[in-house]
Design an enzyme around this catalytic site. Sequence first.
Site, PDB file in Angstrom:
ATOM      1  CG  HIS A 118      -1.997   1.000   1.154  1.00 52.86           C
ATOM      2  ND1 HIS A 118      -1.767   2.343   1.243  1.00 52.86           N
ATOM      3  CD2 HIS A 118      -3.333   0.867   0.939  1.00 52.86           C
ATOM      4  CE1 HIS A 118      -2.915   2.995   1.113  1.00 52.86           C
ATOM      5  NE2 HIS A 118      -3.887   2.115   0.921  1.00 52.86           N
TER       6      HIS A 118
ATOM      7  CD  GLU B 267      -6.616   3.500  -2.873  1.00 49.87           C
ATOM      8  OE1 GLU B 267      -6.283   2.574  -2.118  1.00 49.87           O
ATOM      9  OE2 GLU B 267      -6.864   3.355  -4.066  1.00 49.87           O
TER      10      GLU B 267
ATOM     11  NE  ARG C 239      -3.370   7.961  -1.798  1.00 52.62           N
ATOM     12  CZ  ARG C 239      -3.286   6.733  -2.282  1.00 52.62           C
ATOM     13  NH1 ARG C 239      -3.022   6.536  -3.567  1.00 52.62           N
ATOM     14  NH2 ARG C 239      -3.457   5.690  -1.504  1.00 52.62           N
TER      15      ARG C 239
ATOM     16  NE  ARG D 228      -5.195   0.180  -2.174  1.00 52.07           N
ATOM     17  CZ  ARG D 228      -5.969  -0.402  -1.283  1.00 52.07           C
ATOM     18  NH1 ARG D 228      -5.782  -1.661  -0.970  1.00 52.07           N
ATOM     19  NH2 ARG D 228      -6.924   0.269  -0.712  1.00 52.07           N
TER      20      ARG D 228
ATOM     21  CG  HIS E 292      -2.721  -2.819   2.309  1.00 55.24           C
ATOM     22  ND1 HIS E 292      -3.068  -2.559   3.613  1.00 55.24           N
ATOM     23  CD2 HIS E 292      -3.803  -2.545   1.553  1.00 55.24           C
ATOM     24  CE1 HIS E 292      -4.327  -2.135   3.647  1.00 55.24           C
ATOM     25  NE2 HIS E 292      -4.799  -2.136   2.409  1.00 55.24           N
ATOM     26  CG  HIS E 293      -5.121  -7.469   0.019  1.00 56.35           C
ATOM     27  ND1 HIS E 293      -6.238  -7.383   0.834  1.00 56.35           N
ATOM     28  CD2 HIS E 293      -5.423  -8.430  -0.909  1.00 56.35           C
ATOM     29  CE1 HIS E 293      -7.162  -8.231   0.412  1.00 56.35           C
ATOM     30  NE2 HIS E 293      -6.685  -8.877  -0.644  1.00 56.35           N
TER      31      HIS E 293
ATOM     32  NE  ARG F 191      -7.425  -5.527  -1.069  1.00 56.79           N
ATOM     33  CZ  ARG F 191      -7.680  -4.329  -0.534  1.00 56.79           C
ATOM     34  NH1 ARG F 191      -8.705  -3.598  -0.958  1.00 56.79           N
ATOM     35  NH2 ARG F 191      -6.895  -3.843   0.416  1.00 56.79           N
TER      36      ARG F 191
END
Length: 969
Positions: free
Chosen positions: A762, A775, A778, A799, A902-903, A942
């Site tokens: 991220h 996010e 932003r 991302r 992050h993921h 993602r």
Amino acid sequence: MTGNPLLQAFRFPCGAELKNRLLMAPMTTCSGFYDGTVSNELVDYYRARAGALGAIIVESCFIDNSGPAFPGAIGVDSDGKIGGLARLAAAIKDKGSKAILQIYHGGRMVSPALIGGRVPVAPSAIAAPREGAPVPAALSAGQVQDMVAKFGDAVRRAVKAGFDGVELHGANTYLIQQFYSPNSNRRSDKWGGSVDKRAAFPLAVLDIARQAARSFADDNFIIGYRFSPEEIEEPGICFADSLHLLEKMAESGLDYVHFSMGHILRPSLVDKEDSTPLIRKFIRERGAHLVKIPVIGVGGVVNRGDAETALAAGYDLVAVGKACIAYPDWAERISAQEESGAPDHKEAGAPAQPEQKETKREAAAGESNIKAAPAALPPAEQARLELYIDSTRREELLIPEPLWRFSLVEAMIRDMSVENARFHAGTYQEDLSDDGLRIVMNVTLETDRIKDITLASGADIDEAFAACFNTVRSRILEANSPHIDAVAGATAQSEAVKQAVFKALMKSSREALSENGGEAVLQRYDVVIAGAGGAGLAAAIEARDNGAKVLIVEKMPVVGGNTIKASAGMNAAETRFQREKNIVDHKAQFFQETMSGGHHKNNPSLLWYFVEHAPEAVEWLDRHGITLSDITTTGGMGVDRTHRPADRSAVGGYLVSGLLKNVHQRHIDIMTDTAVSEILRENGKVAGVRLRDSEGEEQIILTKGVIIATGGFSANSRMVEKYRPELKGFVTTNHAGATGDGITLLQRLGADTVDMKEIQIHPTVEQSSSYLISESVRGGGAVLVSQAGRRFCNEMETRDKVSGAIIALPEHYAYIIFDEQVKLANKAVEQYISRNLTIEAATIADLAARLKMNADNLAATLQNYNMAVAAGADKEFGRVTALRRPIAVAPFYAVRIAPGIHHTMGGVKIDQDTAVLDKEGDIIEGVWAAGEVAGGVHGGNRIGGNAVADIIIFGITAGRQAAAHKFKR
Ligand code: ADP
């Protein structure tokens, strides 16, 4: 007719046919929701009892919100109740019994406490003859007319809900009886005075019920009338009065009349000299119209012989109360019993008079004086039934907790704890920590219940905690379960107390287990769910609502997983909330943008299922009280489709607490501090799970369905490095429980994996705290600026691209910069401020100084950006979305960020039904996976807002599939 007609079909005057003459009597269960809507427990309770009975008469349902006569009563007072009632009717009818709804108004029997402190209403302002009864307000003539109309509305709703008929509740001293009674009706208008004027209200109710049935139902809609044959008060209704009213009703048209008595053969309560059962007097004295109307008897029927005695005495149909509570399959059981040989002729000699008293409560429907042979499960088909309930079998018998605690049911419960204890009796000490404060609690258990919980620490406990504790304590003791609603404003403390009680229960039941030699009391669930993040909680709710008994197991001390950290929202296209805001969106566009964001590595069929079901999932949440009606956007999406709470707060906390509330409402068991360590199989089929708690204690739970919802593996650095060595040393935004356990568990069963190398970093993580800067900041109009004071990328890119751009900067970090307007539009920012993650200044120049940045550069950068916003086009970096407002309103804010892990897009392979697939692409039976543990939907990257959509959409699917599996066996 040959022989004994008990099990032969029966036709009502309207033409409706019952498959036999056995009905379940209406009995209050006190198990509706606080507002009178039908609870799942209630649906399960009735479903379990339907099938072999000719009909079920569902407990009294109030027709107006001034009418509930007991707590937990269900209502038919508004159209909003139709849905729940329809589920009830369907549950009964699907099993093959007719469903009849009893409708009533409590009148002066209503306690003000049940109707928000209002004064109850009645024909006259005379209190009921019982201690403490309030003086009701007399209904005006107009209000009486309105009340009649409300009965009509109730019948319409019963028809709409799919019931086969209604029973007008003219008994138990409720409103209809109050109008007919000279004791409670002292009116002098057309609704009171002579016996015929007093009959006007019951007749008007019957009339409007008939009209409603004619307008809305088929011809064969059943309308019955329940009556209490006598009143003991002076003046009061005598038996001749009852016959008078029933004759008039019969003349009007009616399908049955239903005695309300404690025993089928009860004689007069008033004339103590006369031992003739009232049914015999009824048969003898009824007139030309009433003779054509079937009559139902109730009270004391337990075995087949009792039911046959009822028919022999003159009843056409037999309603059964407590025996149906104790034996959900009662009708099947007595069908298997031998005929008693009781004569089937209605004028047969009267059997001996039983010694029974009538009670005013419907649950008193039958008290047996019959004591017979064996226990719960009779070995032989002909076994006679004894009226008692094994204290350990409440859940198995699907008896709702409030009914279990109801005195008449409680009286039937036999403590079987010596043979089969649920708990080891004793006092257990549990620690709970509340914001650093260590508190010790004593949980005292008896073999089948929580006896008490007390605080063992002394005077040092703070007052606020003590107040919360007292409320939680009384809720837990009342429900006799830790699954109660948290105290408003003290969720964390309430949860801590609940968890401590739960731990004590688990310890104690483990001790009971070893005392009983193990096997006997292994707990069994239809579905066990590993992981209490968003996917696990959604799956649990859906599985429960589809009839499964569910256990959630969570390895961390608290629930919520990574989901609780989710900030942006939930993506969905073509939703109601978008339409309300005139946002035009297309599922195909959502699909394409997710595909392209995921570098076209996404599994198209999983992604299409996801896109297709996203709006339904938004609605599902809304139905469960989780409303995501505000909409924003995230990187990679071309349209505002990220749904978030109306107050624009971060989605995670709101989502988890809303889901948890639903879990508690359904009394779903949750174990925290406990991990699923193994999925056990027997003969290739799932048979259970092995659990390991934080103290290393193991236990086995039996189940045939397991949902793995354990999240991803971002917090497992070894696993991350195995697949992506270059990510060594990166911080992670994830909670400590994201260690990929579910993948390992399923791989041991042969599950295949997909996209394991696809690990998302991220772009905007505050490094000292690993806190993710959403996010949506932003998306709300913030920009990214380098140490040199310059923008360097399109901030709304996906991302991976934004992360790549930051890593490519010489300093490998950047600042996210925004103004007061962005802050006001995004609640998450308050969190960043309160955690001291932000740097704040009154001017751009001051901000630059604080960031040790070239002030001219920063001013020029923001000026350029503001011009792009005004023009609606960012020529420099090609940003096309979230060009919301110029960054111009003080104060100004900056957060220093860099990418973090992050993921994990990869995970186990699943199909659209969340079934786990092996290397051959075959389904591994009995296991489902949902949420981040599964791979495929997100491909190589993602999109923000797609994880929440993923967990809800696939969580719901997994819950539904696993519950359906229960019924396949
Ligand atoms: P998702 O977003 O897919 O729902 P979350 O991270 O929100 O994932 O939730 C997953 C939950 O599963 C976390 O709370 C985590 O602690 C829990 N968990 C992980 N491994 C296990 C395990 N072996 N047994 C039980 N719970 C687990």
